[in-house]
Design a protein around this motif. Structure first.
Motif, short mmCIF file in Angstrom:
data_model
loop_
_atom_site.label_atom_id
_atom_site.label_comp_id
_atom_site.label_asym_id
_atom_site.label_seq_id
_atom_site.Cartn_x
_atom_site.Cartn_y
_atom_site.Cartn_z
N HIS A 222 34.93 36.41 44.31
CA HIS A 222 35.41 35.39 45.18
C HIS A 222 35.77 34.52 43.89
CE1 HIS A 222 34.31 34.10 48.88
NE2 HIS A 222 34.56 32.74 48.74
N TYR A 223 36.70 33.42 44.41
CA TYR A 223 37.39 32.38 43.29
C TYR A 223 37.99 33.21 42.47
CZ TYR A 223 33.51 29.90 45.16
OH TYR A 223 32.34 29.40 45.83
N ALA A 224 38.79 34.50 43.11
CA ALA A 224 39.54 35.44 42.04
C ALA A 224 40.88 35.08 41.78
CB ALA A 224 39.08 36.87 42.50
N PRO A 225 41.32 34.84 40.61
CA PRO A 225 42.75 34.78 40.56
C PRO A 225 43.38 36.45 40.49
CG PRO A 225 41.65 34.22 38.45
CD PRO A 225 40.63 34.37 39.65
N ASN A 226 44.61 36.58 40.35
CA ASN A 226 44.82 37.83 40.34
C ASN A 226 44.99 38.42 38.95
OD1 ASN A 226 45.33 37.95 43.13
ND2 ASN A 226 47.34 36.92 42.77
N VAL A 227 45.11 37.40 38.02
CA VAL A 227 45.12 37.91 36.47
C VAL A 227 43.75 38.28 36.18
CG1 VAL A 227 45.42 36.71 34.24
CG2 VAL A 227 47.33 36.53 35.77
N VAL A 228 43.76 39.20 34.82
CA VAL A 228 42.30 39.63 34.41
C VAL A 228 41.80 38.54 33.52
CG1 VAL A 228 41.30 41.34 33.08
CG2 VAL A 228 43.24 42.21 34.48
N LEU A 229 40.82 38.23 33.75
CA LEU A 229 40.00 37.26 32.84
C LEU A 229 38.87 37.76 32.29
CD1 LEU A 229 41.34 35.58 35.48
CD2 LEU A 229 39.84 33.70 34.30
N ARG A 230 38.53 37.52 31.00
CA ARG A 230 37.20 38.19 30.35
C ARG A 230 36.71 37.05 29.51
NH1 ARG A 230 37.49 41.46 33.19
NH2 ARG A 230 38.13 43.52 33.14
N ARG A 281 45.39 28.76 39.37
CA ARG A 281 46.70 29.16 39.90
C ARG A 281 47.96 29.23 39.06
NH1 ARG A 281 46.58 28.04 46.03
NH2 ARG A 281 44.35 27.84 46.43
N GLU A 282 47.74 28.03 38.06
CA GLU A 282 48.97 28.26 37.07
C GLU A 282 49.01 29.46 36.21
OE1 GLU A 282 49.21 25.04 33.79
OE2 GLU A 282 48.64 23.79 35.69
N ILE A 283 47.51 29.84 36.00
CA ILE A 283 47.53 31.17 35.23
C ILE A 283 48.17 32.25 36.06
CG2 ILE A 283 45.82 32.69 34.34
CD1 ILE A 283 44.11 30.29 33.42
N ASP A 284 47.90 32.35 37.21
CA ASP A 284 48.31 33.47 37.98
C ASP A 284 49.93 33.35 38.00
OD1 ASP A 284 46.32 35.03 38.92
OD2 ASP A 284 46.48 34.01 40.86
N GLN A 285 50.43 32.03 37.93
CA GLN A 285 52.05 32.07 38.05
C GLN A 285 52.47 32.55 36.66
OE1 GLN A 285 52.88 28.23 39.59
NE2 GLN A 285 52.38 29.18 41.69
N ALA A 286 51.88 32.57 35.53
CA ALA A 286 52.28 32.51 34.10
C ALA A 286 52.26 34.10 34.08
CB ALA A 286 51.63 31.96 33.25
N LYS A 287 51.11 34.96 34.72
CA LYS A 287 51.12 36.24 34.78
C LYS A 287 50.75 36.88 33.27
CE LYS A 287 53.59 37.90 38.70
NZ LYS A 287 54.21 36.61 39.20
N PRO A 288 50.02 36.23 32.67
CA PRO A 288 49.44 36.86 31.20
C PRO A 288 48.85 38.26 31.58
CG PRO A 288 48.10 34.99 31.61
CD PRO A 288 49.07 35.02 32.63
N ASP A 289 48.69 39.22 30.43
CA ASP A 289 48.15 40.56 30.44
C ASP A 289 46.53 40.24 30.76
OD1 ASP A 289 50.70 41.87 31.03
OD2 ASP A 289 50.94 41.85 28.66
#
Ligand code: TXA
Ligand code: MG
Length: 317
Positions: A222-230, A281-289
């Motif tokens: 839930h609350y999941a952006p598409n980018v991988v977060l750790r 959402r900004e992070i998703d748009q920036a698409k870092p690995d």
């Protein structure tokens, strides 16, 4: 694409005809429909792609309205409402037969909330029915905190978005279950545990477990952006090139070259909370690995921020 504006009368008209309207609240934007009309409510589930086992919160203008939909209003609800309603708190209460089963997903309880936003309170006062409204995001994605977020993702499903500006709190409401013998917190959110406990004069059980959740919105993914977060203290062995950091108040010293998202340079948890979803959402748009995420202090709104980040970290694509 739907219209957006500040015309509550127009929003009311769409809702009376069974359509969906994006509504501002102090927490996040909601995807609203007439809670007493099962066909209108079914459109919410369809638009969000939300499983029918996940019940909706019913929004009302005041406690007198809330009482109309409950078989019994516990004293604790009045005690809390005096201090926190309108506000970022949802009460789980025993429902009566006016609430359709689809709204409560067949449970004998209903989630009721009095949102603290002038436009939505004015809208509720014009209507002779309450509003069922989940957060206005596709199921599993980050909640919207601006009218534009709603338009971006659900613009085709809504007739209108009532634009009340960016949400002040930025995290969903805290959910307290008052339907059993003892009050229990089912979701940490925009009202801190400390404030609730101080008002009730007791420690509260917190049951936001994600396996077999009582509040199904607490599923892990839930609350999941598409980018991988750790979490930043749980690094993978091989670090990709394009790394970002999501921080509370200070940039990460070791990653000067990567992108840094700092939620509150002044160290305010309230500011960090209000910006969290827009920044995801900004992070998703920036698409870092990969994005390394700092853990917040486990106090006040920091608990709810950590809860959302935990789910985002576990479920990143
Ligand atoms: O701040 C908020 O609460 C926002 C705004 C729009 O009011 N709404 C929101 O709704 O976050 P939603 O649907 O995204 O999350 C509602 C949560 C879900 O986890 C759901 O399972 C839980 O509330 N819930 C609703 N009714 C319930 C019930 N009768 N028993 C237990 N949990 C319930
Ligand atoms: Mg939601």
């Amino acid at each position: 694409m739907a219209n957006t504006g500040t015309d509550e009368a127009l929003a009311a008209q769409h809702l009376r005809s069974g359509k969906l309207v994006g509504i501002p609240t102090e927490t996040v934007y909601g995807l609203a429909a007439n809670a007493l009309d099962p066909i209108a409510v079914a459109r919410i589930f369809e638009a969000k792609n939300r499983p029918a086992f996940d019940p909706l919160i019913v929004h009302v203008a005041n406690m007198a309205e809330a009482q109309k939909y409950c078989s019994h209003m516990p004293d604790l609800a009045f005690q809390l409402a005096e201090k926190f309603s309108p506000g970022p708190l949802t009460y789980i209460l025993p429902k009566n037969q006016l609430i359709p089963d689809l709204v409560s997903s067949g449970h004998s309880t209903v989630g009721i909330r009095i949102p603290n936003h002038p436009l939505t309170l004015a809208l509720l006062q014009q209507l002779d029915f309450p509003l069922a409204a989940p957060s206005a995001n596709p199921f599993g994605y980050v909640s919207p905190t601006t009218a534009q977020h709603v338009l971006d993702q659900l613009g085709k499903a809504v007739a209108y978005v009532l634009d009340g500006g960016p949400c002040e709190v930025g995290l969903e409401s805290t959910i307290i279950d008052l339907s059993g013998d003892q009050p229990r917190v089912l979701r940490l959110g925009g009202l801190s545990l400390e404030e609730l406990e101080a008002t009730l004069g007791q420690k509260l059980a917190v049951q936001t477990s994600s396996s077999n959740p009582k509040a199904p919105g607490m599923l892990v993914k839930h609350y999941a952006p598409n980018v991988v977060l750790r979490w930043e203290n749980d690094l993978p062995e091989q670090l990709p090139q394009n790394i970002g950091c999501l921080r509370f108040s200070a940039p990460h010293a070791a990653f000067t070259t990567g992108r840094q998202w700092v939620l509150s340079p002044n160290g305010s948890l309230a500011e960090a909370a209000s910006r969290l979803f827009a920044v995801l959402r900004e992070i998703d748009q920036a698409k870092p690995d990969l994005v390394l995420v700092e853990r917040f202090p486990e106090t006040g709104l920091g608990r709810a921020i950590n809860d959302r980040l935990k789910r985002a970290v576990q479920s990143g694509a």
